[in-house]
Every structure is written in C-alpha cells, then in structure tokens.
Design a protein around this motif. Structure first.
Motif, PDB file in Angstrom:
ATOM      1  N   LEU A 190     -14.893   7.263  -6.396  1.00  0.00           N
ATOM      2  CA  LEU A 190     -16.201   7.248  -7.027  1.00  0.00           C
ATOM      3  C   LEU A 190     -16.884   5.902  -6.823  1.00  0.00           C
ATOM      4  CD1 LEU A 190     -17.527   9.513  -8.623  1.00  0.00           C
ATOM      5  CD2 LEU A 190     -16.973   8.236 -10.703  1.00  0.00           C
ATOM      6  N   SER A 191     -16.096   4.821  -7.005  1.00  0.00           N
ATOM      7  CA  SER A 191     -16.729   3.498  -6.932  1.00  0.00           C
ATOM      8  C   SER A 191     -17.030   3.086  -5.494  1.00  0.00           C
ATOM      9  CB  SER A 191     -15.843   2.452  -7.609  1.00  0.00           C
ATOM     10  OG  SER A 191     -14.577   2.459  -7.008  1.00  0.00           O
ATOM     11  N   THR A 192     -16.327   3.669  -4.518  1.00  0.00           N
ATOM     12  CA  THR A 192     -16.622   3.298  -3.134  1.00  0.00           C
ATOM     13  C   THR A 192     -17.392   4.391  -2.411  1.00  0.00           C
ATOM     14  OG1 THR A 192     -14.470   4.153  -2.490  1.00  0.00           O
ATOM     15  CG2 THR A 192     -14.629   1.782  -2.861  1.00  0.00           C
ATOM     16  N   ASN A 193     -17.624   5.507  -3.112  1.00  0.00           N
ATOM     17  CA  ASN A 193     -18.307   6.655  -2.528  1.00  0.00           C
ATOM     18  C   ASN A 193     -17.595   7.143  -1.264  1.00  0.00           C
ATOM     19  OD1 ASN A 193     -20.127   8.665  -2.125  1.00  0.00           O
ATOM     20  ND2 ASN A 193     -21.623   7.345  -1.069  1.00  0.00           N
ATOM     21  N   THR A 194     -16.273   7.296  -1.365  1.00  0.00           N
ATOM     22  CA  THR A 194     -15.504   7.788  -0.217  1.00  0.00           C
ATOM     23  C   THR A 194     -14.716   9.032  -0.600  1.00  0.00           C
ATOM     24  OG1 THR A 194     -13.789   6.225  -0.790  1.00  0.00           O
ATOM     25  CG2 THR A 194     -15.269   5.589   0.976  1.00  0.00           C
ATOM     26  N   SER A 195     -13.816   9.425   0.273  1.00  0.00           N
ATOM     27  CA  SER A 195     -13.096  10.677   0.091  1.00  0.00           C
ATOM     28  C   SER A 195     -12.088  10.605  -1.052  1.00  0.00           C
ATOM     29  CB  SER A 195     -12.364  11.022   1.395  1.00  0.00           C
ATOM     30  OG  SER A 195     -11.180  11.713   1.136  1.00  0.00           O
ATOM     31  N   VAL A 196     -12.176  11.559  -1.988  1.00  0.00           N
ATOM     32  CA  VAL A 196     -11.251  11.579  -3.127  1.00  0.00           C
ATOM     33  C   VAL A 196      -9.829  11.823  -2.653  1.00  0.00           C
ATOM     34  CG1 VAL A 196     -10.641  12.730  -5.260  1.00  0.00           C
ATOM     35  CG2 VAL A 196     -13.030  12.359  -4.715  1.00  0.00           C
ATOM     36  N   ALA A 197      -9.668  12.795  -1.755  1.00  0.00           N
ATOM     37  CA  ALA A 197      -8.321  13.121  -1.292  1.00  0.00           C
ATOM     38  C   ALA A 197      -7.671  11.916  -0.621  1.00  0.00           C
ATOM     39  CB  ALA A 197      -8.384  14.299  -0.323  1.00  0.00           C
ATOM     40  N   GLY A 198      -8.437  11.248   0.242  1.00  0.00           N
ATOM     41  CA  GLY A 198      -7.908  10.059   0.912  1.00  0.00           C
ATOM     42  C   GLY A 198      -7.524   8.994  -0.099  1.00  0.00           C
ATOM     43  N   MET A 199      -8.377   8.812  -1.112  1.00  0.00           N
ATOM     44  CA  MET A 199      -8.095   7.797  -2.119  1.00  0.00           C
ATOM     45  C   MET A 199      -6.862   8.145  -2.940  1.00  0.00           C
ATOM     46  SD  MET A 199      -9.415   4.931  -2.531  1.00  0.00           S
ATOM     47  CE  MET A 199     -10.735   3.908  -1.959  1.00  0.00           C
ATOM     48  N   ILE A 200      -6.683   9.450  -3.208  1.00  0.00           N
ATOM     49  CA  ILE A 200      -5.481   9.847  -3.952  1.00  0.00           C
ATOM     50  C   ILE A 200      -4.245   9.450  -3.147  1.00  0.00           C
ATOM     51  CG2 ILE A 200      -4.143  11.821  -4.768  1.00  0.00           C
ATOM     52  CD1 ILE A 200      -6.721  13.146  -5.579  1.00  0.00           C
ATOM     53  N   ALA A 201      -4.293   9.676  -1.835  1.00  0.00           N
ATOM     54  CA  ALA A 201      -3.166   9.291  -0.984  1.00  0.00           C
ATOM     55  C   ALA A 201      -2.947   7.788  -1.029  1.00  0.00           C
ATOM     56  CB  ALA A 201      -3.427   9.739   0.449  1.00  0.00           C
ATOM     57  N   VAL A 202      -4.047   7.051  -0.907  1.00  0.00           N
ATOM     58  CA  VAL A 202      -3.917   5.592  -0.926  1.00  0.00           C
ATOM     59  C   VAL A 202      -3.369   5.127  -2.274  1.00  0.00           C
ATOM     60  CG1 VAL A 202      -5.190   3.416  -0.829  1.00  0.00           C
ATOM     61  CG2 VAL A 202      -5.718   5.238   0.783  1.00  0.00           C
ATOM     62  N   ALA A 203      -3.883   5.737  -3.362  1.00  0.00           N
ATOM     63  CA  ALA A 203      -3.427   5.336  -4.691  1.00  0.00           C
ATOM     64  C   ALA A 203      -1.936   5.611  -4.859  1.00  0.00           C
ATOM     65  CB  ALA A 203      -4.220   6.063  -5.760  1.00  0.00           C
ATOM     66  N   SER A 204      -1.472   6.772  -4.391  1.00  0.00           N
ATOM     67  CA  SER A 204      -0.048   7.041  -4.590  1.00  0.00           C
ATOM     68  C   SER A 204       0.801   6.140  -3.699  1.00  0.00           C
ATOM     69  CB  SER A 204       0.288   8.515  -4.398  1.00  0.00           C
ATOM     70  OG  SER A 204      -0.309   8.999  -3.243  1.00  0.00           O
ATOM     71  N   GLY A 205       0.274   5.799  -2.517  1.00  0.00           N
ATOM     72  CA  GLY A 205       0.986   4.830  -1.686  1.00  0.00           C
ATOM     73  C   GLY A 205       1.045   3.480  -2.371  1.00  0.00           C
ATOM     74  N   PHE A 206      -0.043   3.118  -3.028  1.00  0.00           N
ATOM     75  CA  PHE A 206      -0.103   1.844  -3.732  1.00  0.00           C
ATOM     76  C   PHE A 206       0.905   1.809  -4.886  1.00  0.00           C
ATOM     77  CE2 PHE A 206      -2.166  -0.729  -7.097  1.00  0.00           C
ATOM     78  CZ  PHE A 206      -2.121  -1.947  -6.448  1.00  0.00           C
ATOM     79  N   LEU A 207       0.949   2.916  -5.655  1.00  0.00           N
ATOM     80  CA  LEU A 207       1.917   2.982  -6.751  1.00  0.00           C
ATOM     81  C   LEU A 207       3.341   2.862  -6.219  1.00  0.00           C
ATOM     82  CD1 LEU A 207       0.441   5.792  -9.018  1.00  0.00           C
ATOM     83  CD2 LEU A 207       0.549   3.338  -9.475  1.00  0.00           C
ATOM     84  N   PHE A 208       3.578   3.527  -5.079  1.00  0.00           N
ATOM     85  CA  PHE A 208       4.921   3.425  -4.499  1.00  0.00           C
ATOM     86  C   PHE A 208       5.237   1.992  -4.125  1.00  0.00           C
ATOM     87  CE2 PHE A 208       7.505   3.036  -0.689  1.00  0.00           C
ATOM     88  CZ  PHE A 208       8.704   3.517  -1.187  1.00  0.00           C
ATOM     89  N   LEU A 209       4.271   1.332  -3.495  1.00  0.00           N
ATOM     90  CA  LEU A 209       4.483  -0.049  -3.057  1.00  0.00           C
ATOM     91  C   LEU A 209       4.863  -0.924  -4.250  1.00  0.00           C
ATOM     92  CD1 LEU A 209       4.233  -1.714  -0.434  1.00  0.00           C
ATOM     93  CD2 LEU A 209       2.014  -2.466  -1.273  1.00  0.00           C
ATOM     94  N   ILE A 210       4.132  -0.718  -5.368  1.00  0.00           N
ATOM     95  CA  ILE A 210       4.425  -1.529  -6.554  1.00  0.00           C
ATOM     96  C   ILE A 210       5.848  -1.281  -7.033  1.00  0.00           C
ATOM     97  CG2 ILE A 210       3.861  -1.824  -8.992  1.00  0.00           C
ATOM     98  CD1 ILE A 210       0.966  -1.525  -8.278  1.00  0.00           C
ATOM     99  N   SER A 211       6.241  -0.004  -7.101  1.00  0.00           N
ATOM    100  CA  SER A 211       7.597   0.258  -7.588  1.00  0.00           C
ATOM    101  C   SER A 211       8.628  -0.231  -6.580  1.00  0.00           C
ATOM    102  CB  SER A 211       7.795   1.749  -7.868  1.00  0.00           C
ATOM    103  OG  SER A 211       8.210   2.419  -6.711  1.00  0.00           O
TER     104      SER A 211
END
Lengths: 436, 297, 274
Positions: free
Chosen positions: A263-284
């Motif tokens: 929403l904040s970058t006006n880009t693809s939700v599906a792509g962002m969900i993938a990036v977000a879950s990758g990010f969460l994985f990276l943190i863990s």
C-alpha cells in the motif's frame, strides 16, 4: 465494530477493501503454512513448488470447458493435474534412469508450459492472462462479492475459509500420524501407518491451497507461503506442536506486512507478501534464540570465555599450589590477551573469583576463597581425567595434559564423582601431583 | 510461409536460440548429474530483481546492463541457497524453494515499482523476461549468446575429465588432489551464464526446462557421459529451433513454452522408445525374464 | 616426536632416525572434531616399512574418519600427516584411495573402463586426456582383478563384488606406493574377498603399503602384518601378533566406554553448571 465493518459491502469503502484483502491473505496463509510445515519436514518442498506450477494446465482446461474462472470445474481440474504431477514424477524417478529432482523438473516445467500455451490461446477472449497467473491480483479479489445471509463477502473468501478449516481439521485429526510419518517413515510403515497415504493427503491439500490461492497470490508466490513461514517457525522452536501455530502466525503476519508494504509503495501485494515472509525468515535465521546465527556465535564466544576463565583460575591455582609468588613464563602464556583476556578477568572479578586489587600485575593475580574453590574443582577434573586416560588408554605422561586441558571444562561434579569412583579415589595424578 | 521462415530475422533468431539450446543441453547434463537439477530454477527466478534493479540504475532497456544485473542477483540467490542449506537446519530443498519464491516476489515488487514510475507505462519490457520473447532478437543478442556459448563450451571441453571425476566420485577426486569445491563453483557460474543468456528468449519461468529436459531425455539413450552430453546438446538445439519455428507460425504463443513443449515431446519419446533404457524395452525384458522363469520351472 | 605407545618395537625407533628411508606414513597428533564434538583424539603412529596395515575398531570408532582425515578429505582440528617424509598434499600422486561404495552415484552414465581410467587422471594433470597408453594400463588393471570383458558395461549394472573390484582396479591404475582402502570387503562375496586379499598381498610383495579399514575380526590375524586398533583414540599399533590380543581388543571394543560417551554428550550440549 467488526461486524459493522464486515457487513459493509466489500466494494464499498476503502477500509473494508483493505480489511478484506488482509483477511484473504491470511486465509491463504493459514492452510499454506500448516501444510507447508509438513512439506518442509518431509523434504517435499520442491513437490509443493512443482504442484504450484503444474496445476496451471488443469485450471486452463477446466476454464476452457466451463468458461468460468472459479468454481468446481477449476478445482477438479487442478487437483487432477496435481495428482498427475506426483504420479508422473514418481514414474520417471522409478525408471532409475533419471534422478528425482530432474524428474520433478521435467514434469512440472512441461505441464506449466502446456498451461501457459492453453491460457495464451484462451486469453484473446477473456480476462485470464499469464501475468495474473504468475503473480496474482489479490487487490481485485475483494471487489467481486457474493451475498451470504446478511453478509456480503468476497467470493473467494468462502472456499478459502473452507480450505483453512479443512486443513486445520485434517491436522488435528491426523496429528499423531503426520508426526510419526514425517519423523520416521519406515517405523510408521511397520506400525501400519502408511506414509504414502499421508503424502497423498498432503498433496491433495497442497493442490487445494494452490488452486484457491491462485487468483490471490499467483502460482509462484504460493510456494513462499508454503515454505517461508514453516522455515521461520522451525527455526524458532524444536517442538512441532509449537511450530505449527507459529507458522500460522508468521503466515498471517506476512500478509499484514505485505499488504501495508504494498500500500505504501503502491506495488504488488502478492510480491510484498513474499518479500515480507522472506524478511521474517531472515530475522529468525539471524536472531532465533537457539538456532539463529547470532545465538550460535554468542554461544561459541561464551564457551570460549568460560574456558579462558577456567584456564586463568587453574593457572593461578597451580602457582599458589607450588608456593610461588610469580607466574613462570609457561603459565602466563595460557592467559588470554587482548579483549578476551580483559573480558576474562572482568568476568572472574565479577563472579568474585579474583581479587581485584592486584589485577594490574598479571603475574601476581590472586584468587579469592570462592575462586579457589572453583579453581580446585577445575584442577581436580583435569587431574582425574589424566588419571583416567593414563589407566585406560595407556597414554604416555607427556600426552595426558592436552586432552585433559579440553576435558576439564566439561567435567561437572557428577562426572567427577563417577571418575573418582572408577579410579578408586586416587590421591595423586600420573605426574605425582595431588588431586584436590 | 516458407518465405517467412528463411527471412534474415528468422535466421538470426534460429541461430541464437539454437546455440542457446545446445549450450544449455551441455550445462544441463552436468547439473542433472550433480543432482542439482533445480539449482538453475532457483537461479533463474532470482534473476528477476536483478533485471529490475539494473533497469532502475541504467534508466533504459539496455540488454547487457539488464543481463549483468540478472546474473548478479541470480548467483547471489544460489549463494543464499548454499549458505542456508549448509549452516542451518533448513534442508536444501526448502532453501531452494524459499530463495526462488522470495527473490521472485521481490522482482515482482520492483517491476511494479518501475511500472509506476515510467510515464509511458510500457513496463520497460520487463514482462517479456517472464515467459520469453524471441521475435525482438537482433544480431547483437545473438552475438552475446554466441560469446557465452563459446566460453561455456570451451571450459566444458577443456575441463571435461575434471568434471567427470568430480561428478562421479567427489571423495576420490578430492583424495587425488582435484579442487572439487572450485569445480563445483565453476559449474554454478556456467549455469548462471547460460540462464542469463536464455532469459530474453525463454524467460525466467521456463529456463529450467532447457537445463533439465534435454539432459534427462539424453540419459535414456546412452551409458556414457560424453555421449550423454552430446545427445543432450542436440536435443536442446532441436527443441529450441522447433520452438522458434512454431512461434513464427503461431505468433501469439510464447516461445519459451513452445520450446519446453518440444523438449518434453522428445523426452516422452525417449522415455518410451530408447533402446535398453526406454519403457518398452524394459517392459519386454521383464516379460521375457518372467517367461524364462516359467520355462525353467 | 612423542613416543606415545608402549607397544612400539624398538627397531622402529632406529629406523625413524635413518635419513635415507623416511617412514612411508607418519601421522602425528591427529585430532578431528565434528561440531565441537571430538571424533578422533591425538592419533599418533608411523608405518616405517612397506606392510599390509589393518585398521580395526567398533562401529563409530572413527576408522573411516581416520582415513579421510589422513587424506585431507575432512577438516582436521590439529595434527600433521607425512608421506615418505613430505606433507601428503605434495605426494598425492603416490597415494591411492578406495572410497566406500556408498560414496558414489551408481546411476551415473559411465562405463567400467572409464572408471578405471580415472585412476590415471592424477598423473595426467590438468586438461590432458587419457590416451592409448592409459587405456592399456586400465585394461591390464581390470584383467588383474578378473574383470575382463566387462569394460563397456555401465557401472551400475555390475554386482556389488564386481563394483568393489572395479574400485580396486582403479586404485591399481593409480600406480601408487601407499594405498588407503575404506572397507573394501564390505558386502562382497567370499570369492571377491579372497581375490582382493590376494591383490593386497601382491601389492605388499611389490614393496607397497596398503592401509585397510576392516570390520571382520576373524580374518585379521592371518591377513595383516600390522594392526591399528582405534576407538576414538589410538588403542594400540604394532605387528599383528603383538597387538591382536584379547586384552587390547577388549580395550578397543568393550568396557568403560560409558564415561567417554557421557563426556561426548557433555561436550556437545555445553558443560554442566558446577
């Protein structure tokens, strides 16, 4: 509040659309992360990947026949192709000529290619295009609604919710079987619990999830929802019972984060969900308390510090034992220098083992009574181990010190007592020094 | 229609894709035998963010720059797979799937970002990398593919013996002093080169098929590594050329899919009919064996 | 040089100072750890003259690990290995290796002769291809292992015993002076075992040294000249007649292992709090 939000037409307000998009993301994520956990544990992640690609021709054919983008025909078509994928992969691998990963590669790329061709043929007259297939359009999903009782719901929410419930029900009902077949397939087989059958059910659920998430997150990103939350959760805990709800949590978190990111970058939700879950994985992966990289480094450093402290205490103990006031050269070499050395002394003082007053001159370091007790235990472990090695492995005297130097840090009171018993409580070690 | 086929443009495209099929057949044989058939898949998906980043940096659709970006993130993706699979509790299949999906997702986000920024809304032509498009191929693209092919083929021919020993028995290779880790790395670099060269025509999603299917099909025809490599190269070339010819006939179909399908048909054909290892032969042998048991009874 | 073993015969010590003939193999203070858990501790021995050396110990004692560590296939925590007086890395051409059968992909598209030819790759060096000379040698090696006529079979189509003999033929093609063999008798038929032992004896008679990981205690006394008993530590090394005693074997196989294991667990999970 929630009721009034939900009961407003999804197409009505921006708020409702946002809420529904997130809800649908979560409805994809919940079953995907649950089933994905088992796929990861059973080393079937790539089959999940393959199925998410390979259902495409099934969807396309069903679409060409029925002319509808959703509904029962698509469902059946997708499930049939999913089963076909697993069957073909197994057949190719069973020939013994091609290994399993290659077989998988052959099957799913071929099926995917067929799917793309069918869709491009059909795309001329309808609104199904390959791009949408690859990365979905969750943004538009809430716009298409159906009325259910007093609620007006996005059409996709109903089957997605149903699949989520089905998955949860399946896992609750067969938890024991899933657990044992994932952990030890031969044992399960011998107990009459067929791992094959569990594989088949997981396969069916995977294809359900893939097909239903299709519109929302697209065929390639389903694989992220299957694998990433599961990997994140499995990094954080050693227990399957905890890993599953954690995976669900991370799946849902990914869709929330993904949605707000998009929403904040006006880009693809599906792509962002993938990036977000990758990010969460990276943190863990980095910060997980037990298996994270950071924890590993910290643990290793702590152990080094402990060992260095032990060494320091033992060296001072030996010097005091021999009645010397100063350390000889051989002894002072053992003491660590630099940061580790400083930390070591600091730790010893903090624990009340070292007399802080003579800290400045290294060769004159003094133990406190408490420190002497500690050092005694370490030296005792060292000498007991030397005696044990000498008696049971007939190592020469000059070969005893080094291994004992390692072992002394790990010999707790219990092991010391046992060693002492086995050695009939010896008074001196092989070098003739007394065992304290 | 025949005229259409022998036009200069078509010949250029045929040369480029044929070469691509050949070289991916060769490299594919090595990766399939290394039991890393799907490493190319992860690599190919991981090129997408690189393509977009390169576009953002350069500001226009310049192929060499885009492909350089693609190669960088692709190989970085593969590097992530090996770090994840080695250092943690994540097994290699999960690591592969994870990297593939997350990188691809990042690529989609970036591509949408670009789409929003560019005023003409042409998407910078990045969509064509997803499923591949050969019609725009020009001589310079073919020269790029030719250069990549030359490098890859030269290295594979030169180091054929070395690859053979590491792929077959890596502990023996290591014991006799061959640098197995470096050879492994080199192999992954070769995969990277081929994948990147194939992106414009075959596309991200189906690049794997050119790496896996010809090699898998070739295995049915021979028991020798050299022969398998050659046969795989031929099948690869056959598949890409057929794909291109078909796509000139049916213009609205994506070329990558047609190539994959052509390769798949060769695979099915091989799996059934190849002497000794094909299904029909094996089935006949099994029957003959069962019969001989009956007679001896 | 530490003299760690009471069993070491005195004439060996003299040999060691003999500058003209450096020991065939000298392993000094070799320690191998896996994730901070020690697998082999302070292994120290030297093979001074050509011999058939057996490595014997219970399962999990680190026999294969020892060979792999000597060959540099595993990261080593400490220690050095010298072959003919030089670091092993510089003498690889004189060292042959027969890995365990499981280490190989048997579906690999490769024929028997090509496998044997791999033995010559080390001498060929980078880029050069095997030629007729190498092929001839490979055929001779196959014949020596009694595998004539199988050269163009795919490797996976052979029986277990035949596969093992192909591995030995490959080692012969290496024309090394020192061989390491990891369980070459595992899972082979009696005829193959006999043939393998015969070749090993021939190699020894030609002045070569063969170090064999072996699991069958019954055939030890008559087959091996020297014996190395290992169970995470070196229990004993010396002539078979001296070392193959009930006392030493008990020390290797049985008895007070419990405390060692407990220590290993302690090393793995971190130390107990005192």
């Amino acid at each position: 509040m929630l009721h009034s939000l939900l009961s407003t037409s999804p197409a009505g307000s921006a708020w409702a659309i946002a809420l529904w998009t997130i809800v649908i993301g979560c409805l994809c994520a919940i079953p995907a992360s649950l089933v994905g956990s088992f796929l990861v544990l059973r080393r079937m992640s790539l089959l999940g990947d393959a199925i998410s690609h390979a259902v495409l021709p099934g969807v396309a054919i069903a679409f060409l026949i029925s002319g509808e983008i959703s509904g029962v025909p698509i469902f059946i078509g997708a499930i049939l192709t999913a089963i076909l994928t697993a069957f073909l992969t197994r057949t190719v691998a069973a020939s013994g000529v091609v290994n399993e990963q290659a077989g998988l590669g052959v099957v799913f790329t071929s099926l995917f290619a067929i799917g793309v061709l069918l869709i491009s043929r059909a795309a001329q007259n309808i609104d199904l295009d390959p791009g949408c297939v690859l990365y979905g359009a969750i943004e538009f999903v809430p716009l298409e609604t159906v009325v259910l009782g007093s609620f007006e719901l996005p059409r996709t929410a109903i089957p997605l919710g149903f699949t989520a419930l089905l998955t949860i029900g399946f896992i609750l009902a067969f938890f024991k079987e899933l657990k044992i077949t994932s952990f030890d397939a031969p044992l399960a087989e011998s107990m009459g619990l067929s791992p094959r059958r569990m594989d088949f059910f997981l396969l069916l659920l995977t294809s359900f999830i893939t097909v239903l998430s299709f519109e929302a997150v697209g065929s390639i990103l389903v694989i992220v929802l299957l694998v990433a939350p599961a990997c994140t959760a499995l990094h954080l805990t050693d227990r399957l019972e905890i890993a599953l709800p954690l995976a669900v949590l991370f799946g849902c978190l990914s869709s929330v984060l993904g949605y707000s990111g998009a929403l904040s970058t006006n880009t693809s939700v599906a792509g962002m969900i993938a990036v977000a879950s990758g990010f969460l994985f990276l943190i863990s992966w980095i910060f997980a308390p037990k298996h994270g990289r950071f924890a590993n480094l910290l643990r290793r450093f702590r152990l080094r510090l402990q060992i260095a402290t032990d060494d320091l205490l033992a060296v001072i103990y030996r010097r005091e034992e021999s009645g010397r006031l100063l350390m000889n050269h051989g002894e002072s070499v053992v003491i660590s220098n630099g940061l580790l050395g400083w930390l070591t002394k600091n730790r010893a003082v903090r624990k009340g083992w070292l007399d802080s007053e003579v800290l400045a001159t290294e060769s004159r370091l003094q133990l406190t009574p408490k420190g002497r007790e500690m050092a005694q235990s370490i030296v005792r472990g060292h000498r007991l181990w030397e005696s044990f090695l000498h008696r049971d492995f007939q190592l020469a005297q000059d070969h005893l010190h080094e291994p004992a130097e390692i072992a002394e840090h790990f010999l707790g009171p219990d092991l010391q007592r046992e060693l002492s018993d086995q050695l009939n409580t010896p008074g001196t070690d092989p070098h003739g020094q007394s065992i304290p | 229609m025949l005229n259409e086929l022998i036009r200069y443009n078509t010949l250029v495209i045929l040369a480029g894709t044929g070469l691509l099929g050949l070289v991916s057949g060769v490299v594919g044989t090595l990766t399939v035998l290394r039991r890393r058939a799907l490493a190319g898949d992860a690599l190919a998906h991981a090129t997408l963010p690189g393509l977009c980043l390169a576009f953002l940096i350069v500001g226009e659709r310049r192929l060499p720059a885009l492909l350089l970006g693609a190669a960088i993130t692709g190989l970085f993706g593969l590097f992530c797979v090996s770090v994840l699979a080695r250092g943690t509790r994540i097994k290699d299949d999960s690591a592969l799937a994870l990297v593939l999906g997350v990188f691809f997702g990042a690529g989609i986000v970036l591509s949408r970002w670009i789409q929003n920024r560019t005023t003409d809304g042409s998407k910078a032509g990045l969509d064509s990398f997803l499923l591949g498009k050969t019609s725009g191929m020009i001589l310079s693209d073919v020269l790029l593919i030719a250069a990549v092919s030359a490098i890859v083929l030269f290295l594979v021919v030169l180091l054929f013996k070395e690859f053979q020993i590491t792929l077959f028995d890596s502990s023996f290779a290591q014991a006799t002093g061959w640098p197995t880790a470096s050879l492994d790395l080199l192999l992954m670099l070769l995969v990277g080169l081929v994948v990147v060269a194939g992106l414009p025509s075959v596309g991200v999603v189906l690049m794997t098929s050119l790496l896996v299917i010809p090699a898998a099909a070739a295995r049915f025809w021979t028991d020798r590594f050299v022969n398998m490599t050659c046969i795989s190269a031929i099948i690869g070339m056959l598949a890409t050329v057929t794909g291109v010819i078909l796509s000139t006939l049916f213009e609205d179909l994506p070329t990558g899919s047609l190539m994959t399908l052509a390769a798949a048909i060769v695979f099915v054909f091989s799996a059934f009919l190849a002497p000794c290892r094909g299904w029909i032969w094996r089935n006949n042998r099994r029957k003959a064996f069962a019969k001989s048991l009956d007679i001896s009874k | 040089m530490n003299q760690s073993l009471a069993e070491m015969p005195t004439e060996m010590k003299h040999k060691r100072t003999d500058i003209t003939a450096p020991p065939v193999l000298e392993v000094h203070d070799l320690t191998v750890a896996y994730r901070e858990k020690p697998v082999l501790w302070h292994i120290d021995f030297a093979v001074t003259k050509p011999a058939l050396v057996g490595i014997v110990g219970p399962n999990g004692a680190g026999k294969s690990t020892l060979i792999k560590a000597i060959l540099g296939l595993l990261p080593v925590s400490s220690g050095t290995v010298e072959v003919f007086g030089r670091p092993l890395k510089k003498e690889r051409l004189h060292v042959g290796y027969v890995p365990q059968r499981e280490s190989v992909d048997w579906d690999f598209p490769i024929q028997v002769l090509d496998v044997v030819l791999m033995g010559t790759y080390g001498r060929l060096g980078w880029f050069r291809r095997p030629r007729e000379t190498e092929r001839k040698l490979a055929r001779e090696c196959l014949a020596r292992m009694g595998l004539e006529g199988l050269e163009s079979r795919q490797i996976g189509q052979l029986s277990g015993g035949q596969q093992q003999r192909v591995f030995l033929a490959r080692a012969l093609a290496q024309q090394a002076d020192l061989y390491f063999m990891d369980e070459p008798m595992a899972g082979v038929d009696a005829a193959t075992e006999h043939a393998i032992f015969q070749v090993l004896a021939e190699l020894r008679d030609q002045g070569k040294t063969v170090v064999v990981v072996h699991h069958d205690l019954r055939s030890v006394p008559e087959k091996f000249d020297q014996l190395l008993l290992v169970n995470q530590r070196l229990i004993a090394y010396g002539p078979t007649s001296d070392v193959f005693t009930a006392d030493l074997l008990r020390k290797t196989y049985g008895g007070r292992l419990a405390i060692l294991e407990e220590l290993a667990v302690a090393l793995k999970v971190g130390r107990p709090t005192p």
